[in-house]
Design a protein around this motif. Structure first.
Motif, PDB file in Angstrom:
ATOM      1  N   SER A  23       0.825  -1.202   0.000  1.00 22.52           N
ATOM      2  CA  SER A  23       0.000   0.000   0.000  1.00 22.52           C
ATOM      3  C   SER A  23       0.861   1.254   0.000  1.00 22.52           C
ATOM      4  CB  SER A  23      -0.902  -0.001   1.247  1.00 22.52           C
ATOM      5  OG  SER A  23      -1.562   1.231   1.404  1.00 22.52           O
ATOM      6  N   LYS A  24       0.337   2.333  -0.566  1.00 16.37           N
ATOM      7  CA  LYS A  24       0.981   3.624  -0.396  1.00 16.37           C
ATOM      8  C   LYS A  24       0.913   4.002   1.079  1.00 16.37           C
ATOM      9  CE  LYS A  24      -0.270   5.445  -4.970  1.00 16.37           C
ATOM     10  NZ  LYS A  24      -1.020   6.519  -5.685  1.00 16.37           N
ATOM     11  N   PHE A  25       1.887   4.800   1.528  1.00 13.48           N
ATOM     12  CA  PHE A  25       1.842   5.186   2.942  1.00 13.48           C
ATOM     13  C   PHE A  25       2.396   6.595   3.139  1.00 13.48           C
ATOM     14  CE2 PHE A  25       5.696   2.787   2.137  1.00 13.48           C
ATOM     15  CZ  PHE A  25       6.711   3.468   2.810  1.00 13.48           C
ATOM     16  N   HIS A  26       1.887   7.246   4.172  1.00 19.17           N
ATOM     17  CA  HIS A  26       2.179   8.648   4.431  1.00 19.17           C
ATOM     18  C   HIS A  26       2.314   8.866   5.941  1.00 19.17           C
ATOM     19  CE1 HIS A  26       0.576   8.943   0.325  1.00 19.17           C
ATOM     20  NE2 HIS A  26      -0.476   8.263   0.787  1.00 19.17           N
TER      21      HIS A  26
ATOM     22  N   GLY B 257       9.986   4.674   0.645  1.00 19.64           N
ATOM     23  CA  GLY B 257       9.011   4.864  -0.422  1.00 19.64           C
ATOM     24  C   GLY B 257       7.751   5.594  -0.021  1.00 19.64           C
ATOM     25  N   GLY B 258       7.711   6.104   1.211  1.00 19.52           N
ATOM     26  CA  GLY B 258       6.542   6.833   1.662  1.00 19.52           C
ATOM     27  C   GLY B 258       6.701   8.335   1.502  1.00 19.52           C
ATOM     28  N   THR B 259       5.667   9.080   1.854  1.00 24.62           N
ATOM     29  CA  THR B 259       5.743  10.541   1.857  1.00 24.62           C
ATOM     30  C   THR B 259       5.692  11.038   3.296  1.00 24.62           C
ATOM     31  OG1 THR B 259       3.347  10.925   1.730  1.00 24.62           O
ATOM     32  CG2 THR B 259       4.534  10.606  -0.348  1.00 24.62           C
TER      33      THR B 259
ATOM     34  N   GLU C  42      -2.197   4.094   3.483  1.00 27.60           N
ATOM     35  CA  GLU C  42      -2.058   4.048   4.939  1.00 27.60           C
ATOM     36  C   GLU C  42      -1.493   5.372   5.446  1.00 27.60           C
ATOM     37  OE1 GLU C  42      -2.960   1.162   6.758  1.00 27.60           O
ATOM     38  OE2 GLU C  42      -3.833   0.756   4.786  1.00 27.60           O
ATOM     39  N   LYS C  43      -2.007   5.843   6.583  1.00 30.48           N
ATOM     40  CA  LYS C  43      -1.568   7.133   7.133  1.00 30.48           C
ATOM     41  C   LYS C  43      -1.281   7.009   8.621  1.00 30.48           C
ATOM     42  CE  LYS C  43      -5.065   8.238   4.756  1.00 30.48           C
ATOM     43  NZ  LYS C  43      -6.290   8.789   4.131  1.00 30.48           N
ATOM     44  N   LEU C  44      -0.161   7.583   9.037  1.00 33.33           N
ATOM     45  CA  LEU C  44       0.223   7.673  10.449  1.00 33.33           C
ATOM     46  C   LEU C  44       0.455   9.131  10.786  1.00 33.33           C
ATOM     47  CD1 LEU C  44       1.366   6.438  13.187  1.00 33.33           C
ATOM     48  CD2 LEU C  44       3.613   6.518  12.083  1.00 33.33           C
ATOM     49  N   ILE C  45      -0.076   9.569  11.934  1.00 34.48           N
ATOM     50  CA  ILE C  45       0.157  10.944  12.369  1.00 34.48           C
ATOM     51  C   ILE C  45       0.559  10.967  13.833  1.00 34.48           C
ATOM     52  CG2 ILE C  45      -2.321  11.302  12.838  1.00 34.48           C
ATOM     53  CD1 ILE C  45      -1.817  14.280  11.939  1.00 34.48           C
TER      54      ILE C  45
END
Length: 384
Positions: free
Chosen positions: A94-97, A119-121, A147-150
């Motif tokens: 999955s893309k991830f940020h 490979g994430g942003t 997928e997103k982590l904050i």
């Protein structure tokens, strides 16, 4: 006032002295050296210390639905959570940020290189007057797929600004993001510090910030959290952080939490801080800028201000020579005086953001007068 070896210690956000039960336990020489994974009695004694501490943590924060893993402190924990999130996204193809804020600790802000290598942003969100705009954060998260982590810092280490975790929970509900909460400056420094707003994914603490030994901390992990642990090995701590556990140091977390629960008087600590801050503004208000003063909520122990038109090195040296331990910004930039990112977030110039002083008081402070009497001759001479 806390005197340590005849010094006035005003740097509790950097590290706290060992609380008395920890000192006493160390002096007893009760060294539990057994490997907690061993099945003999010596190993079982070490394991019992770990289990007792896990129960203390879960009971203290009413977090019995969360797992606990121990580590060397928040820097390791943040690296573990961020990279574990990235690894898990890679596993899912999955893309991830990864998101953080401009006022977050360096251990979070400096994750950019590794996230992008994987490979994430990586995104640094701006704050407004020390706080975040919930709708802006929701929009930024929902604009991206994958997928997103904050990361959210519950209590800021430089200016003591407190964020509302109920707002953070709403952000999670509306975005589905994975949320890590930096709780390093929480214990003993805000009212009802042990009443966490639960429902988020990770809550990280460092023992040395509240009277336990250095080099040990813990993270509460939601059983629903989806991640791939960073440190692999023998599968200790439910494989969340492999390696032989440091039972000796872990036990000091138990002792320190218990001491904070039974000895703190947060109203008294707040009164001491308020009196000291009022004195600073009345005496030097035209020469200083209080940073974060207009925030919705601040902690009970931290005063952070910029000094106008003065060489901060001179002021810090004068404080030190007078036996006063304070800091200029975050201790993690020790030895390097440069513009504070937190101060810069308030649109201060590079010079003003460099000339900052932080007084972080003991949560067990009883009166402001002795602190003022020691500070007054130094600050009057160098701020006038």
């Amino acid at each position: 006032m806390k005197l340590i070896n005849n010094y006035l210690y005003l740097d509790y956000n950097a590290t706290a002295p060992l609380v008395k039960p920890v000192q006493d336990w160390l002096c007893e020489g009760a060294v539990y050296f057994g490997n907690p994974a061993s099945i003999h009695q010596v190993g079982k004694k070490s394991k019992s210390l770990i289990n007792q501490t896990i129960k203390k943590i879960q009971d203290t924060f009413n977090a019995t639905s969360y797992d606990v893993f121990f580590h060397s402190g928040a820097t390791e924990a943040i690296n573990s959570v961020v990279k574990g999130f990235c690894f898990n996204a890679l596993k899912l193809k999955s893309k991830f940020h990864v998101f953080c804020f401009d006022v977050d600790h360096s251990s979070m802000v400096n994750q950019r290189e590794h996230v992008e290598l994987l490979g994430g942003t990586f995104h640094v969100l701006k704050t407004h007057g020390g706080d975040f705009d919930r709708q802006e954060v929701i929009q930024a998260l929902n604009e991206l797929e994958g997928e997103k982590l904050i990361n959210f810092t519950y209590v800021n280490n430089e200016n003591g600004v407190v964020w509302d975790l109920a707002d953070v929970l709403k952000i999670k509900d509306e975005t589905g993001a994975c949320v890590h909460v930096d709780c390093v400056q929480v214990v003993g420094k805000i009212k009802d510090w042990n009443e966490l707003t639960l429902g988020l994914d990770y809550y990280t603490f460092s023992g040395h910030k509240f009277g336990a030994l250095k080099g040990v901390g813990f993270t509460l992990v939601s059983k629903d959290a989806s991640w791939t642990p960073l440190i692999r090995g023998g599968g200790q701590q439910k494989a969340m952080r492999s390696g032989t556990e440091n039972a000796f140091s872990v036990h000091t977390i138990n002792l320190a939490l218990d001491y904070n629960l039974s000895h703190l008087n947060i109203e008294r600590a707040q009164k001491v801080k308020d009196e000291l801050e009022t004195w600073l503004l009345e005496k030097f208000g035209e020469r200083i800028t209080l940073i974060g003063a207009k925030a919705k909520k601040r902690n009970a122990t931290t005063i952070f201000f910029s000094v106008h038109d003065k060489n901060i090195n001179t002021v810090m040296m004068a404080l030190d020579m007078a036996g006063i331990c304070a800091s200029s910004g975050s201790a993690c930039a020790s030895g390097i005086i440069k513009p504070s990112r937190v101060a810069k977030a308030y649109e201060l110039s590079d010079e003003a953001a460099t000339n900052v002083i932080r007084f972080s008081l003991s949560p067990f402070s009883e009166e402001a007068a002795p602190i003022i009497s020691k500070l007054e001759p130094v600050l009057t001479k160098f701020l006038s």
